[in-house]
Design a protein around this motif. Structure first.
Motif, PDB file in Angstrom:
ATOM      1  N   ASN A   1       0.751  -1.301  -0.131  1.00  0.00           N
ATOM      2  CA  ASN A   1       0.172   0.151  -0.024  1.00  0.00           C
ATOM      3  C   ASN A   1       0.732   1.301  -0.018  1.00  0.00           C
TER       4      ASN A   1
ATOM      5  N   THR B   1      -1.128   4.363  -1.048  1.00  0.00           N
ATOM      6  CA  THR B   1      -2.053   4.512   0.050  1.00  0.00           C
ATOM      7  C   THR B   1      -1.440   5.511   1.147  1.00  0.00           C
ATOM      8  N   ASN B   2      -0.307   4.692   1.689  1.00  0.00           N
ATOM      9  CA  ASN B   2       0.430   5.502   2.848  1.00  0.00           C
ATOM     10  C   ASN B   2       0.964   6.764   2.378  1.00  0.00           C
TER      11      ASN B   2
ATOM     12  N   ASP C   1      -1.925   9.046   2.459  1.00  0.00           N
ATOM     13  CA  ASP C   1      -2.506   9.289   3.651  1.00  0.00           C
ATOM     14  C   ASP C   1      -1.698  10.279   4.485  1.00  0.00           C
TER      15      ASP C   1
END
Length: 351
Positions: A130, A133-134, A137
C-alpha cells in the motif's frame, strides 16, 4: 459627519499623554504594521487605519493581556477557552505544508525525487503493498488526475536533493561554526542541508556533534570521549527547531551557530506557548502534519516531552540551564552554554 482626528498629533489617554502611534508601538505585541490614511468624502474628512496581519501568527496582546470582543464589551481571552483554542488553530501554518512543491509527477518521478526507500524502512506500521495509500494518507503526495503532486511536506521531509524544489531551498537548516566566541570570529564551517529533514536528520546531528568539543574521561578505566553537549539535548532541540518553525515568515531559515563556548539554535517564529511554561503546558504545534510525519518516521518521539529530556540531560551533564529568547514574532533563540562553576552562572542558568 467627518472627523478632525489626526493620528500624527493624537495622544494616548493617561498621565504621560504619550503620542498615540508611539503608545501603540510600545504596548501592542507583536508590533504591527499600522498605516493611517486620510481621505475626503463629500467634503468630509475620513481617517482609515489599515493593519497588516499577514505575518501575525500568535494572538495580539496589549500590555501583556489578550482580549476578545463579547457582544458590546471586551473581555479577557482566557475566559473563553473554546474561542482561544479556535484562535490558536487558525494560526497553524499547515496550509504551507499542504501546498504543492512539484506538480504532475509520475510514480517514477516520485521515487526519483523523494527518498522512498527511507520512508519504507522507517515508516511506522508501513504495509509494502500500500505504498501509494500511505503516501497519500501522510500528505506526502496528492492525486492529480492520472498523476500526482508532491506537497511541501513530502519534499521538505524526504527530498533527495532540495535543489529539485526551488521554493524550499531557502528553508533548509544552516549550520555555522565559528573559531571563537563571537560572530566576528573566523567561520570554519558553513553549510546548508540539501536533503529532506527526515532522511537527512542523522547527517545534521553527525555534523553538529563533529563540530563541538569533547573531553576525555577515564573514570571507567578506559578512555571515553564525552561531548561538551549531550547528544540527546542536541537531537531534541534540532527537532524542535525544525518542527516548530513558522513557515509564514519569509527571508529566514532555521539556523544553528556553534561557538567555542556555546551553541545557538535559531527558529523562525515565536513559540505558541510562554517559554516559562514549556515543561508543564500541553504541546502546541503550528505544523501538525510535519510533527505527525516526523513521529511516524522515528525522527521525533512522542510529542510533548522533548524539552523535559533536554533539561534532564543538561542537569546530568552539570551544564547551565538553556536560555530561550523570543525576538518579537520573528525569531526564537535557544542557547546551550558550556560548563561553568556554579558561582559563575547567572540566576537563570542556575535554575
Amino acid at each position: 459627519m467627518g472627523t478632525t482626528f489626526n493620528p500624527e498629533l493624537a495622544k494616548a489617554s493617561g498621565k504621560n499623554k504619550m503620542p498615540l502611534i508611539t503608545f501603540l508601538d510600545k504596548f501592542v505585541d507583536p508590533r504591527l504594521s499600522l498605516k493611517w490614511h486620510s481621505i475626503t468624502i463629500n467634503s468630509k474628512k475620513v481617517v482609515c487605519l489599515v493593519i497588516d496581519v499577514s505575518f501575525v501568527n500568535i494572538p495580539i496582546s496589549f500590555k501583556g493581556g489578550k482580549y476578545i470582543r463579547s457582544g458590546s464589551s471586551v473581555e479577557s481571552l482566557s475566559m473563553f477557552h473554546e474561542k482561544e483554542r479556535a484562535l490558536w488553530a487558525s494560526f497553524e501554518s499547515s496550509k504551507f505544508e499542504l501546498e504543492i512543491a512539484k506538480r504532475n509527477v509520475s510514480i517514477e518521478d516520485i521515487k526519483r525525487l523523494l527518498d522512498i526507500d527511507f520512508y519504507v524502512e522507517k515508516r511506522i506500521d508501513f504495509e509494502n503493498e500500500n505504498l501509494l495509500t500511505n503516501l497519500l494518507d501522510d500528505h506526502i503526495i496528492e492525486q492529480s488526475g492520472n498523476k500526482f503532486n508532491i506537497t511541501n511536506l513530502g519534499a521538505y521531509t524526504l527530498a533527495k536533493n532540495m535543489r529539485d524544489f526551488n521554493n524550499l531551498t531557502n528553508r533548509t537548516l544552516r549550520i555555522i561554526k565559528y573559531d571563537g566566541t563571537k560572530h566576528l570570529d573566523p567561520v570554519t564551517f558553513d553549510r546548508s542541508g540539501m536533503l529532506g529533514i527526515a532522511n537527512g536528520f542523522n547527517n545534521i546531528i553527525l555534523n553538529i556533534m563533529s563540530l563541538i568539543k569533547y573531553h576525555e574521561d577515564y573514570s571507567s578505566g578506559i578512555r571515553v570521549d564525552i561531548p561538551e553537549f549531550p547528544l540527546i539535548a542536541i537531537r531534541e532541540l534540532v527537532a524542535n527547531t525544525l518542527v516548530h518553525q513558522d513557515f509564514t515568515i519569509n527571508g529566514t531559515r532555521p539556523k544553528i551557530e556553534i561557538f567555542n563556548n556555546k551553541i545557538e539554535l535559531y527558529n523562525p517564529g515565536a513559540p505558541l506557548i510562554e517559554t516559562n511554561r514549556f515543561l508543564d503546558s500541553e504541546p502546541k504545534s503550528r505544523n501538525n502534519e510535519l510533527a505527525d510525519l516526523l513521529h511516524k518516521l522515528g525522527v521525533v518521539e512522542s510529542r510533548g516531552n522533548g524539552i523535559g529530556r533536554v533539561v534532564d540531560s543538561l542537569e546530568s551533564a552539570q551544564l547551565p540551564a538553556m536560555s530561550i529568547i523570543v525576538k518579537g514574532a520573528q525569531d526564537t533563540i535557544v542557547t546551550l552554554r558550556q560548563q561553568k562553576k556554579f558561582n559563575d552562572m547567572t540566576i537563570t542558568e542556575q535554575d
